[in-house]
Design a protein around this motif. Structure first.
Motif, PDB file in Angstrom:
ATOM      1  N   ARG A   1      19.785   8.142 -12.815  1.00 35.39           N
ATOM      2  CA  ARG A   1      19.235   9.137 -13.745  1.00 35.39           C
ATOM      3  C   ARG A   1      17.817   8.747 -14.154  1.00 35.39           C
ATOM      4  NH1 ARG A   1      19.414  14.407 -15.398  1.00 35.39           N
ATOM      5  NH2 ARG A   1      17.854  14.470 -17.047  1.00 35.39           N
ATOM      6  N   THR A   2      17.617   7.458 -14.398  1.00 28.31           N
ATOM      7  CA  THR A   2      16.278   6.982 -14.758  1.00 28.31           C
ATOM      8  C   THR A   2      15.319   7.163 -13.594  1.00 28.31           C
ATOM      9  OG1 THR A   2      17.258   5.332 -16.225  1.00 28.31           O
ATOM     10  CG2 THR A   2      14.950   5.022 -15.630  1.00 28.31           C
ATOM     11  N   PHE A   3      15.804   6.881 -12.369  1.00 26.42           N
ATOM     12  CA  PHE A   3      14.963   7.102 -11.188  1.00 26.42           C
ATOM     13  C   PHE A   3      14.502   8.558 -11.139  1.00 26.42           C
ATOM     14  CE2 PHE A   3      17.538   3.691  -8.673  1.00 26.42           C
ATOM     15  CZ  PHE A   3      16.847   2.686  -9.314  1.00 26.42           C
ATOM     16  N   ALA A   4      15.442   9.472 -11.368  1.00 27.70           N
ATOM     17  CA  ALA A   4      15.116  10.896 -11.310  1.00 27.70           C
ATOM     18  C   ALA A   4      14.120  11.283 -12.404  1.00 27.70           C
ATOM     19  CB  ALA A   4      16.395  11.729 -11.445  1.00 27.70           C
ATOM     20  N   ASP A   5      14.340  10.787 -13.622  1.00 32.67           N
ATOM     21  CA  ASP A   5      13.411  11.082 -14.726  1.00 32.67           C
ATOM     22  C   ASP A   5      12.010  10.562 -14.416  1.00 32.67           C
ATOM     23  OD1 ASP A   5      15.456  12.267 -16.114  1.00 32.67           O
ATOM     24  OD2 ASP A   5      15.864  10.525 -17.390  1.00 32.67           O
ATOM     25  N   GLU A   6      11.951   9.354 -13.868  1.00 32.95           N
ATOM     26  CA  GLU A   6      10.648   8.770 -13.552  1.00 32.95           C
ATOM     27  C   GLU A   6      10.000   9.452 -12.357  1.00 32.95           C
ATOM     28  OE1 GLU A   6       8.817   6.682 -15.315  1.00 32.95           O
ATOM     29  OE2 GLU A   6      10.407   6.919 -16.806  1.00 32.95           O
ATOM     30  N   ALA A   7      10.832  10.029 -11.479  1.00 33.83           N
ATOM     31  CA  ALA A   7      10.268  10.804 -10.375  1.00 33.83           C
ATOM     32  C   ALA A   7       9.513  12.015 -10.914  1.00 33.83           C
ATOM     33  CB  ALA A   7      11.377  11.244  -9.425  1.00 33.83           C
ATOM     34  N   GLU A   8      10.018  12.603 -12.005  1.00 30.39           N
ATOM     35  CA  GLU A   8       9.308  13.734 -12.628  1.00 30.39           C
ATOM     36  C   GLU A   8       7.963  13.287 -13.186  1.00 30.39           C
ATOM     37  OE1 GLU A   8      11.916  17.286 -14.192  1.00 30.39           O
ATOM     38  OE2 GLU A   8      12.322  15.492 -15.384  1.00 30.39           O
ATOM     39  N   VAL A   9       7.933  12.123 -13.821  1.00 29.98           N
ATOM     40  CA  VAL A   9       6.672  11.579 -14.348  1.00 29.98           C
ATOM     41  C   VAL A   9       5.713  11.301 -13.200  1.00 29.98           C
ATOM     42  CG1 VAL A   9       5.622   9.700 -15.665  1.00 29.98           C
ATOM     43  CG2 VAL A   9       7.879  10.573 -16.330  1.00 29.98           C
ATOM     44  N   PHE A  10       6.263  10.738 -12.118  1.00 30.03           N
ATOM     45  CA  PHE A  10       5.467  10.450 -10.930  1.00 30.03           C
ATOM     46  C   PHE A  10       4.865  11.732 -10.357  1.00 30.03           C
ATOM     47  CE2 PHE A  10       5.731  10.088  -6.164  1.00 30.03           C
ATOM     48  CZ  PHE A  10       4.602   9.306  -5.992  1.00 30.03           C
ATOM     49  N   MET A  11       5.689  12.782 -10.276  1.00 31.34           N
ATOM     50  CA  MET A  11       5.211  14.037  -9.721  1.00 31.34           C
ATOM     51  C   MET A  11       4.142  14.681 -10.600  1.00 31.34           C
ATOM     52  SD  MET A  11       6.535  14.233  -6.837  1.00 31.34           S
ATOM     53  CE  MET A  11       5.793  15.819  -6.500  1.00 31.34           C
ATOM     54  N   ALA A  12       4.257  14.497 -11.905  1.00 30.39           N
ATOM     55  CA  ALA A  12       3.221  15.014 -12.810  1.00 30.39           C
ATOM     56  C   ALA A  12       1.881  14.323 -12.527  1.00 30.39           C
ATOM     57  CB  ALA A  12       3.640  14.799 -14.265  1.00 30.39           C
ATOM     58  N   ALA A  13       1.946  13.020 -12.226  1.00 31.23           N
ATOM     59  CA  ALA A  13       0.727  12.283 -11.881  1.00 31.23           C
ATOM     60  C   ALA A  13       0.182  12.748 -10.534  1.00 31.23           C
ATOM     61  CB  ALA A  13       1.018  10.785 -11.846  1.00 31.23           C
ATOM     62  N   VAL A  14       1.085  13.022  -9.577  1.00 32.24           N
ATOM     63  CA  VAL A  14       0.665  13.521  -8.259  1.00 32.24           C
ATOM     64  C   VAL A  14       0.008  14.889  -8.394  1.00 32.24           C
ATOM     65  CG1 VAL A  14       1.476  14.307  -5.989  1.00 32.24           C
ATOM     66  CG2 VAL A  14       2.374  12.189  -6.975  1.00 32.24           C
TER      67      VAL A  14
ATOM     68  N   PHE B   1      19.118  -1.331  -5.021  1.00 36.84           N
ATOM     69  CA  PHE B   1      18.291  -0.788  -6.107  1.00 36.84           C
ATOM     70  C   PHE B   1      16.981  -0.256  -5.537  1.00 36.84           C
ATOM     71  CE2 PHE B   1      14.837  -1.430  -9.119  1.00 36.84           C
ATOM     72  CZ  PHE B   1      15.318  -0.931 -10.311  1.00 36.84           C
ATOM     73  N   ALA B   2      16.319  -1.050  -4.710  1.00 39.72           N
ATOM     74  CA  ALA B   2      15.033  -0.661  -4.133  1.00 39.72           C
ATOM     75  C   ALA B   2      15.172   0.569  -3.247  1.00 39.72           C
ATOM     76  CB  ALA B   2      14.445  -1.829  -3.339  1.00 39.72           C
ATOM     77  N   MET B   3      16.223   0.596  -2.437  1.00 42.68           N
ATOM     78  CA  MET B   3      16.424   1.722  -1.518  1.00 42.68           C
ATOM     79  C   MET B   3      16.647   3.032  -2.286  1.00 42.68           C
ATOM     80  SD  MET B   3      16.474   2.578   1.680  1.00 42.68           S
ATOM     81  CE  MET B   3      16.752   1.086   2.654  1.00 42.68           C
ATOM     82  N   LEU B   4      17.478   2.998  -3.323  1.00 38.46           N
ATOM     83  CA  LEU B   4      17.732   4.200  -4.115  1.00 38.46           C
ATOM     84  C   LEU B   4      16.479   4.677  -4.829  1.00 38.46           C
ATOM     85  CD1 LEU B   4      21.216   3.322  -5.695  1.00 38.46           C
ATOM     86  CD2 LEU B   4      20.760   4.863  -3.763  1.00 38.46           C
ATOM     87  N   GLN B   5      15.708   3.733  -5.330  1.00 40.08           N
ATOM     88  CA  GLN B   5      14.463   4.073  -6.023  1.00 40.08           C
ATOM     89  C   GLN B   5      13.485   4.764  -5.073  1.00 40.08           C
ATOM     90  OE1 GLN B   5      12.578   0.650  -7.763  1.00 40.08           O
ATOM     91  NE2 GLN B   5      10.632   1.675  -8.044  1.00 40.08           N
ATOM     92  N   MET B   6      13.306   4.205  -3.883  1.00 39.02           N
ATOM     93  CA  MET B   6      12.360   4.787  -2.924  1.00 39.02           C
ATOM     94  C   MET B   6      12.824   6.151  -2.440  1.00 39.02           C
ATOM     95  SD  MET B   6      10.862   1.544  -0.725  1.00 39.02           S
ATOM     96  CE  MET B   6      12.402   0.674  -0.413  1.00 39.02           C
ATOM     97  N   LYS B   7      14.115   6.291  -2.215  1.00 37.31           N
ATOM     98  CA  LYS B   7      14.648   7.599  -1.793  1.00 37.31           C
ATOM     99  C   LYS B   7      14.379   8.666  -2.850  1.00 37.31           C
ATOM    100  CE  LYS B   7      18.572   6.495   1.256  1.00 37.31           C
ATOM    101  NZ  LYS B   7      20.046   6.613   1.368  1.00 37.31           N
ATOM    102  N   THR B   8      14.594   8.324  -4.106  1.00 33.93           N
ATOM    103  CA  THR B   8      14.410   9.288  -5.191  1.00 33.93           C
ATOM    104  C   THR B   8      12.964   9.761  -5.262  1.00 33.93           C
ATOM    105  OG1 THR B   8      16.166   8.182  -6.459  1.00 33.93           O
ATOM    106  CG2 THR B   8      14.722   9.684  -7.661  1.00 33.93           C
ATOM    107  N   LEU B   9      12.035   8.834  -5.232  1.00 27.65           N
ATOM    108  CA  LEU B   9      10.623   9.194  -5.338  1.00 27.65           C
ATOM    109  C   LEU B   9      10.172  10.010  -4.133  1.00 27.65           C
ATOM    110  CD1 LEU B   9       9.137   5.823  -6.695  1.00 27.65           C
ATOM    111  CD2 LEU B   9       9.591   7.906  -7.991  1.00 27.65           C
ATOM    112  N   MET B  10      10.580   9.581  -2.923  1.00 28.12           N
ATOM    113  CA  MET B  10      10.138  10.283  -1.720  1.00 28.12           C
ATOM    114  C   MET B  10      10.756  11.671  -1.619  1.00 28.12           C
ATOM    115  SD  MET B  10       7.787   8.823  -0.123  1.00 28.12           S
ATOM    116  CE  MET B  10       7.812  10.136   1.079  1.00 28.12           C
TER     117      MET B  10
END
Length: 509
Positions: free
Chosen positions: A153-166, A459-468
């Motif tokens: 859930r945190t990965f997904a929330d941070e993906a939104e923050v990441f996308m706002a920066a993109v 942990f790393a794999m799930l994080q990268m999948k979420t962002l990508m």
């Protein structure tokens, strides 16, 4: 007359000193060359070694030139290569059979890992024996699937923050991928593994943290190549010792503030009323920092032990994921056919929905996972690891004496044409299950292997999948930085000599 006698005595003393020094040098050379250790070492191929100083001249290069030179060794001398100076010996290995022998038999870490001790203490990366076993068992609970599911859930929330920066960068001709990713991955590791939001400005924190790591690397690599600096006393009084201490002071301030903030939250009413935290606590499945704090209360670890592990996971969890994500984005931008396959996979999972990815969605991203694995093959975040050989073993037909440092060159292993045909090409299909069956278990080591493999790889794999998955659904990536543009230098991680740039092009809805 008195002056003449004094000069004569002085001259005689100097001659005696010279003779004694000469005898010491000769004896030292004879020992290093003709002892059993020296004779075994002399049989192993490698760059020509000079008496006493060995290969020090071969490796005393700028860090970018050293990286290039290391890439020539396997092609020139074979799969087992010797180097060293005086009685300090090292071998370099590249064959998966030899690597399996070393990783399964030699689990101890000494030099050069001990050079990191003032920064990381006896954290999981460096410690040995019962201390390592206890901490490894303890921290494994922090990466249980139940905890990772909470992190999703945190990965997904941070993906939104990441996308706002993109989104802000999408109007530009090119975007600095490293800068975008560094902020995101540091924020994620703080919010998940450390359980804190970090009140300090994330831009400032990221810059400060990375600069300090770069300064430590710049101080420690000269030490690895200079025998005189192997001794703590000589290193500490050198300019490198002063630079290291200043950088470590900044890094410890950051980690201490993280620990302080989390302890404050744990003692607050908000934490005690959090139902999710209560459930995970009952199951013994806490976030890593919470687990360490609980063990401190029980007297099983002290405050320095907590700092050691926080420093270790901040370093290994943040920096390695950051560089991998940057290379992944670059490779996808440079390979449009592969990018289209990823996009089609996302469409099959999400359709036209803009919803956040769930843990179930991440499991379905099979092709994206292959892309990440192939990125880690070409650009392993940790390009080499070191083990200390504690008893004589045979590698590649050569007897390797005890007390030898063994450098496992993962970067070169991953580019062997006998293991990976067309090794320079980006081919994610290599990692489809049907294409991986016959691959040697130790032919692919992005997360190391054996008992000391990376505890946070899922942990790393799930994080990268979420962002990508969020990025590729909204934007088409166009290459600015080409793979041929990159040059690397020797560092803690596989670091390029320049930022990676891409162009973000919004997809048509």
């Amino acid at each position: 007359m008195i002056n003449f006698v004094g000069c004569l005595i002085q001259s005689s003393v100097m001659k005696v000193i010279f003779i004694v020094l000469f005898i010491i040098v000769v004896v030292l050379y004879l020992y290093c060359r003709f002892s059993r250790r020296g004779r075994l070492f002399a049989k192993i191929p490698g760059p020509p070694r000079w008496p006493l100083i060995g290969n020090v001249h071969n490796f005393k290069l700028p860090r970018d030139k050293l990286f290039e030179y290391l890439r020539t060794l396997n092609k020139t001398y074979g799969d087992v290569i010797a180097s060293g100076t005086l009685d300090v010996t090292a071998i370099h290995i590249y064959n998966p059979n030899d690597i399996e022998t070393v990783i399964t038999k030699c689990t101890k870490k000494y030099k050069p890992y001990t050079f990191l001790r003032r920064w990381l203490g006896d954290g999981l990366l460096i410690s040995n024996g019962s201390k390592w076993q206890y901490r490894r068992k303890l921290l494994t609970h922090a990466f249980h699937f139940d905890v990772l599911r909470k992190y999703a859930r945190t990965f997904a929330d941070e993906a939104e923050v990441f996308m706002a920066a993109v989104d802000k960068e999408a109007v530009m001709e090119q975007a600095d991928v490293n800068r975008l990713i560094n902020k995101t991955t540091l924020r994620i590791i703080c919010k998940t593994v450390m359980g804190t939001s970090m009140k300090e400005d994330i831009d400032s924190l990221t810059t400060k943290y990375l600069e300090a790591i770069h300064r430590i690397a710049a101080a420690l690599f000269p030490r690895m190549l200079n025998f005189l600096l192997y001794l703590d006393i000589t290193f500490q009084i050198s300019k490198y010792g002063w630079e290291e201490r200043a950088a470590i002071k900044e890094l410890h301030q950051i980690t201490k503030s993280i620990i302080k903030e989390r302890k404050s939250y744990i003692n607050s009413d908000n934490y005690k009323q959090n139902e999710t935290e209560k459930i995970l606590n009952k199951k013994g499945r806490l976030a890593m920092l919470d687990l360490l704090i609980e063990n401190e209360r029980e007297g099983k670890i002290d405050v320095d032990g907590i700092r050691e592990e926080v420093d270790t996971f901040m370093f290994r969890g943040f920096d390695t994921t950051s560089v991998t994500m940057a290379y992944l984005i670059m490779l996808i931008a440079n390979n449009l056919e592969i990018q289209n396959k990823i996009y089609e996979e996302m469409k099959s999972i999400f359709g036209d929905s803009c919803r956040l990815a769930t843990i179930g969605d991440l499991k379905e991203m099979k092709y994206l996972e292959c892309c990440i694995k192939e990125t880690l093959r070409l650009y392993p975040a940790v390009p080499y690891i070191v083990r200390t050989i504690t008893e004589e073993i045979v590698l590649g037909g050569y007897v390797i004496p005890a007390r030898t440092m063994c450098q496992i060159h993962i970067y070169d292993l991953h580019r062997r044409p006998d293991l990976y045909p067309e090794p320079e090409r980006y081919i994610p299909e290599r990692f489809l299950p049907e294409n991986s069956i016959d691959r040697h278990l130790f032919a692919y080591l992005p997360f190391s292997a054996g008992s000391r493999n990376c505890i946070g790889q899922k942990f790393a794999m799930l994080q990268m999948k979420t962002l990508m998955s969020s990025l590729i659904r909204k934007y088409r990536l166009e290459a600015v930085t080409k793979t041929a543009d990159l040059k690397f230098y020797v560092d803690f991680v596989l670091r390029a000599d320049r930022p990676i740039f891409v162009r973000f092009c919004p997809r048509k809805v």
